[in-house]
Design a protein around this motif. Sequence first.
Motif, PDB file in Angstrom:
ATOM      1  N   THR A  81       0.859  -1.240  -0.159  1.00 52.34           N
ATOM      2  CA  THR A  81       0.000   0.018   0.087  1.00 52.34           C
ATOM      3  C   THR A  81       0.785   1.378  -0.122  1.00 52.34           C
ATOM      4  N   ASN A  82       2.091   1.198   0.353  1.00 49.45           N
ATOM      5  CA  ASN A  82       3.103   2.461   0.369  1.00 49.45           C
ATOM      6  C   ASN A  82       3.703   2.433  -0.722  1.00 49.45           C
ATOM      7  N   LEU A  83       3.628   1.350  -1.905  1.00 50.96           N
ATOM      8  CA  LEU A  83       4.144   1.792  -3.197  1.00 50.96           C
ATOM      9  C   LEU A  83       3.535   2.277  -4.333  1.00 50.96           C
ATOM     10  N   ILE A  84       4.059   3.038  -5.150  1.00 55.65           N
ATOM     11  CA  ILE A  84       3.323   3.457  -6.463  1.00 55.65           C
ATOM     12  C   ILE A  84       3.361   2.219  -7.430  1.00 55.65           C
ATOM     13  N   PRO A  85       2.100   2.238  -7.929  1.00 53.91           N
ATOM     14  CA  PRO A  85       1.835   0.707  -8.817  1.00 53.91           C
ATOM     15  C   PRO A  85       3.027   0.668  -9.557  1.00 53.91           C
TER      16      PRO A  85
END
Length: 428
Positions: A81-85
């Motif tokens: 959830t903390n990562l850019i796709p």
Amino acid sequence: MILKLELKQIFLCLAVTIGTSSLAYRLWLSIRKKLNFQRRKIKSSKRNVYINGISSCFPSNCYRQTQMRDMFIKNYCSGQTNLIPKDLDFIDRVFSAALIETCSVNLPEEHLFIRMTREQYTAYVKKTMLSLSCQSARNAIENSNGIKIDQITHIVFGTMTATIAAPSMDIYITKELGLNLNVKRLNVESMGCLTGFRLVGLCRDITLEAENNIVLLIVCDIRSALGNQFTPFISNEPIDKSNVIIAALFRDACGAAIFSQKNSNNNNHLNVIDHRSAIIENTLELGRLKEFNDSSIHLYLDKQLPYAVFNYLPNVVYKLIDQYKIDKDTCQFAIHTGGPKIIRGIQKCLNLKDEQLCASWYVMINYGNLSGSSNLVVLEHFTRWKYSSIKPDCKNIIFPKDFNQYKYVIGLSFGPGIAVECILFQLE
């Protein structure tokens, strides 16, 4: 009477009669220097240096590459959830493209990619290096066919897992193994992924200096620990791609070897024939490792680094095999496991068959990028296969149908500089 004197005595007589500044005396000194050099050269050329015993070892914790990826996302990035796709996609692609199936890391799974303080990092890597180094050294001595621990005259230790701490690792190993306390020691750090073969060349030189010199070489790297010193991750900000690449590639291992002029009776040894070192012009900035004030470690590898190596290598390798009149098809190649791109590129630039790189691929797929320790690990694997009735099995690798067709091994490794090491071994 003077006609019966030796050449040296003639010149000494002239020196005394005419003076030590005389042309005759200076001529004698010049001749003597050249004669001594030629004698040493001839004597040295008649000697051989053998690797009497070689070994490799790994930490006990074995992980699949998918586990390493998942723990990188969980522990370093604090979850998907903390990562850019697009960064999550990049992580998946890089870990898959590394082609590593399994690897060995000393840390338990829950501690992978967890930030350490500098003090914790130093204590961890030193303890792990000492354990693996002593294990690998004992195995190499046991495999040496009769060389005893009290016969070792020199110990050389190398690592890229450097720390600012003293005493140095060579002293800890000396005491732990019970080596003679008068053993001559050398501790080498920060030379990068070429450390193993650079020190093989050095051990060859040391061994040639005296008939009774017996050298223990140990190269150990705990490179997965880079993942515990990464620059901080910032939630939902673009990830540092260098950190992803390092996390996907670098793992832990140790290699050790015993060098001497003694030709063991079992014929399961390597003759170290020659060694070449070089620095490639205009490549200084292509590979850099930096430490920051918060104790973070950042490794930068430029995209052009592999191509600089590919362009330079053919000249080095072809000159070497031409000098010794060796057919390239009789050579195995022990290449630093820097990644699939490195191994494929070297195969292409040297026009090698798949099977000539079998040990490099095997170590890459089963253990990963082992930094400088990979040099000895790859070499150990092929020599073990050649002299054993048990042959390797890996579905993605082409192995020789007849290992005995290979009479030589050419070792190639690369490091910051960009520097290149090339070693020629003969399989006895």
